[in-house]
Motif scaffolding. Structure first.
Motif, PDB file in Angstrom:
ATOM      1  N   ILE A   8     137.491  74.187   5.603  1.00 49.98           N
ATOM      2  CA  ILE A   8     136.047  73.968   5.681  1.00 49.98           C
ATOM      3  C   ILE A   8     135.699  72.857   4.697  1.00 49.98           C
ATOM      4  CG2 ILE A   8     133.763  74.945   5.292  1.00 49.98           C
ATOM      5  CD1 ILE A   8     134.948  77.678   6.088  1.00 49.98           C
ATOM      6  N   THR A   9     135.186  71.752   5.213  1.00 47.48           N
ATOM      7  CA  THR A   9     134.825  70.618   4.352  1.00 47.48           C
ATOM      8  C   THR A   9     133.324  70.412   4.285  1.00 47.48           C
ATOM      9  OG1 THR A   9     135.124  69.089   6.196  1.00 47.48           O
ATOM     10  CG2 THR A   9     137.001  69.401   4.705  1.00 47.48           C
ATOM     11  N   GLY A  10     132.594  71.074   5.156  1.00 45.62           N
ATOM     12  CA  GLY A  10     131.144  70.917   5.133  1.00 45.62           C
ATOM     13  C   GLY A  10     130.455  72.059   5.843  1.00 45.62           C
ATOM     14  N   LEU A  11     129.246  72.322   5.390  1.00 48.94           N
ATOM     15  CA  LEU A  11     128.377  73.301   6.024  1.00 48.94           C
ATOM     16  C   LEU A  11     127.113  72.567   6.443  1.00 48.94           C
ATOM     17  CD1 LEU A  11     128.735  76.100   3.335  1.00 48.94           C
ATOM     18  CD2 LEU A  11     129.878  76.011   5.555  1.00 48.94           C
ATOM     19  N   VAL A  12     126.595  72.875   7.609  1.00 51.92           N
ATOM     20  CA  VAL A  12     125.389  72.225   8.126  1.00 51.92           C
ATOM     21  C   VAL A  12     124.271  73.253   8.155  1.00 51.92           C
ATOM     22  CG1 VAL A  12     124.356  71.004  10.065  1.00 51.92           C
ATOM     23  CG2 VAL A  12     126.783  70.653   9.523  1.00 51.92           C
ATOM     24  N   LEU A  13     123.148  72.870   7.577  1.00 51.45           N
ATOM     25  CA  LEU A  13     121.977  73.737   7.543  1.00 51.45           C
ATOM     26  C   LEU A  13     120.818  73.011   8.205  1.00 51.45           C
ATOM     27  CD1 LEU A  13     120.702  76.371   6.495  1.00 51.45           C
ATOM     28  CD2 LEU A  13     120.222  75.169   4.349  1.00 51.45           C
ATOM     29  N   ASP A  14     120.319  73.562   9.305  1.00 51.46           N
ATOM     30  CA  ASP A  14     119.142  72.994   9.953  1.00 51.46           C
ATOM     31  C   ASP A  14     117.925  73.250   9.081  1.00 51.46           C
ATOM     32  OD1 ASP A  14     120.685  72.217  12.098  1.00 51.46           O
ATOM     33  OD2 ASP A  14     120.045  73.853  13.399  1.00 51.46           O
ATOM     34  N   CYS A  15     117.059  72.258   8.976  1.00 50.76           N
ATOM     35  CA  CYS A  15     115.873  72.418   8.131  1.00 50.76           C
ATOM     36  C   CYS A  15     114.770  71.481   8.615  1.00 50.76           C
ATOM     37  CB  CYS A  15     116.208  72.156   6.666  1.00 50.76           C
ATOM     38  SG  CYS A  15     116.799  70.497   6.313  1.00 50.76           S
ATOM     39  N   HIS A  16     113.567  71.744   8.151  1.00 52.36           N
ATOM     40  CA  HIS A  16     112.425  70.908   8.527  1.00 52.36           C
ATOM     41  C   HIS A  16     112.283  69.690   7.625  1.00 52.36           C
ATOM     42  CE1 HIS A  16     110.952  73.719  11.500  1.00 52.36           C
ATOM     43  NE2 HIS A  16     111.162  74.687  10.640  1.00 52.36           N
ATOM     44  N   ASP A  17     112.622  69.834   6.349  1.00 51.09           N
ATOM     45  CA  ASP A  17     112.402  68.765   5.375  1.00 51.09           C
ATOM     46  C   ASP A  17     113.658  68.573   4.517  1.00 51.09           C
ATOM     47  OD1 ASP A  17     111.538  67.018   3.405  1.00 51.09           O
ATOM     48  OD2 ASP A  17     109.686  68.094   2.986  1.00 51.09           O
ATOM     49  N   PRO A  18     114.619  67.766   4.993  1.00 47.13           N
ATOM     50  CA  PRO A  18     115.859  67.573   4.242  1.00 47.13           C
ATOM     51  C   PRO A  18     115.647  67.056   2.820  1.00 47.13           C
ATOM     52  CG  PRO A  18     116.111  66.715   6.458  1.00 47.13           C
ATOM     53  CD  PRO A  18     114.655  67.057   6.283  1.00 47.13           C
ATOM     54  N   ASP A  19     114.676  66.191   2.616  1.00 48.59           N
ATOM     55  CA  ASP A  19     114.457  65.655   1.269  1.00 48.59           C
ATOM     56  C   ASP A  19     114.049  66.762   0.303  1.00 48.59           C
ATOM     57  OD1 ASP A  19     114.991  62.882   1.807  1.00 48.59           O
ATOM     58  OD2 ASP A  19     113.085  62.809   2.878  1.00 48.59           O
ATOM     59  N   ARG A  20     113.129  67.591   0.717  1.00 50.75           N
ATOM     60  CA  ARG A  20     112.663  68.696  -0.137  1.00 50.75           C
ATOM     61  C   ARG A  20     113.794  69.683  -0.413  1.00 50.75           C
ATOM     62  NH1 ARG A  20     109.260  73.582   1.848  1.00 50.75           N
ATOM     63  NH2 ARG A  20     108.841  74.674  -0.093  1.00 50.75           N
ATOM     64  N   LEU A  21     114.541  70.028   0.624  1.00 52.41           N
ATOM     65  CA  LEU A  21     115.633  70.977   0.453  1.00 52.41           C
ATOM     66  C   LEU A  21     116.769  70.371  -0.368  1.00 52.41           C
ATOM     67  CD1 LEU A  21     115.319  73.791   1.423  1.00 52.41           C
ATOM     68  CD2 LEU A  21     116.755  73.274   3.364  1.00 52.41           C
ATOM     69  N   ALA A  22     116.974  69.064  -0.255  1.00 56.89           N
ATOM     70  CA  ALA A  22     118.012  68.394  -1.054  1.00 56.89           C
ATOM     71  C   ALA A  22     117.718  68.529  -2.541  1.00 56.89           C
ATOM     72  CB  ALA A  22     118.123  66.928  -0.659  1.00 56.89           C
ATOM     73  N   GLU A  23     116.469  68.384  -2.927  1.00 54.45           N
ATOM     74  CA  GLU A  23     116.111  68.552  -4.342  1.00 54.45           C
ATOM     75  C   GLU A  23     116.518  69.936  -4.828  1.00 54.45           C
ATOM     76  OE1 GLU A  23     112.114  67.569  -5.569  1.00 54.45           O
ATOM     77  OE2 GLU A  23     111.994  66.034  -4.001  1.00 54.45           O
ATOM     78  N   PHE A  24     116.207  70.951  -4.036  1.00 54.07           N
ATOM     79  CA  PHE A  24     116.530  72.325  -4.414  1.00 54.07           C
ATOM     80  C   PHE A  24     118.039  72.527  -4.510  1.00 54.07           C
ATOM     81  CE2 PHE A  24     117.649  76.676  -3.159  1.00 54.07           C
ATOM     82  CZ  PHE A  24     116.997  77.390  -4.145  1.00 54.07           C
ATOM     83  N   TRP A  25     118.778  72.238  -3.429  1.00 50.35           N
ATOM     84  CA  TRP A  25     120.207  72.524  -3.396  1.00 50.35           C
ATOM     85  C   TRP A  25     120.994  71.649  -4.361  1.00 50.35           C
ATOM     86  CZ3 TRP A  25     122.111  76.891  -2.245  1.00 50.35           C
ATOM     87  CH2 TRP A  25     121.470  77.718  -1.323  1.00 50.35           C
ATOM     88  N   CYS A  26     120.574  70.410  -4.596  1.00 52.24           N
ATOM     89  CA  CYS A  26     121.252  69.578  -5.600  1.00 52.24           C
ATOM     90  C   CYS A  26     121.111  70.202  -6.982  1.00 52.24           C
ATOM     91  CB  CYS A  26     120.706  68.153  -5.589  1.00 52.24           C
ATOM     92  SG  CYS A  26     121.315  67.151  -4.214  1.00 52.24           S
ATOM     93  N   ALA A  27     119.921  70.710  -7.295  1.00 52.63           N
ATOM     94  CA  ALA A  27     119.705  71.355  -8.591  1.00 52.63           C
ATOM     95  C   ALA A  27     120.497  72.664  -8.693  1.00 52.63           C
ATOM     96  CB  ALA A  27     118.221  71.615  -8.820  1.00 52.63           C
ATOM     97  N   VAL A  28     120.569  73.422  -7.614  1.00 54.28           N
ATOM     98  CA  VAL A  28     121.298  74.693  -7.629  1.00 54.28           C
ATOM     99  C   VAL A  28     122.791  74.461  -7.834  1.00 54.28           C
ATOM    100  CG1 VAL A  28     122.025  76.668  -6.194  1.00 54.28           C
ATOM    101  CG2 VAL A  28     119.618  75.967  -6.234  1.00 54.28           C
ATOM    102  N   LEU A  29     123.358  73.510  -7.084  1.00 57.26           N
ATOM    103  CA  LEU A  29     124.811  73.342  -7.024  1.00 57.26           C
ATOM    104  C   LEU A  29     125.363  72.231  -7.913  1.00 57.26           C
ATOM    105  CD1 LEU A  29     125.186  73.706  -3.149  1.00 57.26           C
ATOM    106  CD2 LEU A  29     125.637  75.459  -4.901  1.00 57.26           C
ATOM    107  N   GLY A  30     124.502  71.420  -8.513  1.00 61.13           N
ATOM    108  CA  GLY A  30     125.001  70.275  -9.269  1.00 61.13           C
ATOM    109  C   GLY A  30     125.496  69.168  -8.355  1.00 61.13           C
ATOM    110  N   TYR A  31     125.001  69.143  -7.127  1.00 61.88           N
ATOM    111  CA  TYR A  31     125.370  68.131  -6.144  1.00 61.88           C
ATOM    112  C   TYR A  31     124.434  66.932  -6.253  1.00 61.88           C
ATOM    113  CZ  TYR A  31     128.467  71.133  -3.234  1.00 61.88           C
ATOM    114  OH  TYR A  31     129.491  71.899  -2.749  1.00 61.88           O
ATOM    115  N   GLU A  32     124.806  65.871  -5.548  1.00 62.43           N
ATOM    116  CA  GLU A  32     123.962  64.693  -5.359  1.00 62.43           C
ATOM    117  C   GLU A  32     123.938  64.364  -3.876  1.00 62.43           C
ATOM    118  OE1 GLU A  32     125.466  61.383  -7.598  1.00 62.43           O
ATOM    119  OE2 GLU A  32     125.045  62.334  -9.530  1.00 62.43           O
TER     120      GLU A  32
END
Length: 126
Positions: free
Chosen positions: A5-29
């Motif tokens: 497994i190299t990636g997970l795909v999550l359907d969402c309405h606002d990728p930019d908003r969700l990116a802020e959240f998940w980047c902060a949670v996981l230490g991702y960029e």
């Protein structure tokens, strides 16, 4: 031969908003821009060498019901209570999926209502 497994795909309405959240949670960029979304991952880590990336795919179709697959996260550098406070401050919300209160994990939702679990065990401990 095996697959990984190299990636997970999550359907969402606002990728930019969700990116802020998940980047902060996981230490991702944000490591990739797709026509309808964003790819998040650890900076400088080649695909397949680290944890799975998270692709936030824009959709206008509402999700119905509980997700059939969810993400589990573990605290790093702290305990579950401290991590819970941090996740709630980032915008996570408690979620009720039928737990009875005796679980060792906490069920949460991201800002778009996607469930995930905060496990008790800190990574790197026995």
């Amino acid at each position: 031969m095996a697959a990984r497994i190299t990636g997970l795909v999550l359907d969402c309405h606002d990728p930019d908003r969700l990116a802020e959240f998940w980047c902060a949670v996981l230490g991702y960029e944000v490591i990739g821009h797709e026509p309808d979304g964003l790819e998040l991952g650890l900076p400088g880590v080649p695909l397949g060498d680290g944890p799975p990336t998270l692709v936030l795919a824009r959709t206008d179709h509402p999700r119905r019901g509980k997700l059939p697959l969810h993400v589990d996260v573990n605290p790093v550098g702290g305990d579950q209570d401290a991590e819970l406070r941090r996740l709630l401050a980032l915008g996570a919300r408690p979620a009720d999926v039928g737990q009875d209160g005796t679980e060792s994990w906490v069920v949460l939702q991201d800002p778009e209502g996607n469930e995930f679990c905060l496990l008790r065990k800190e990574l790197g401990t026995d």
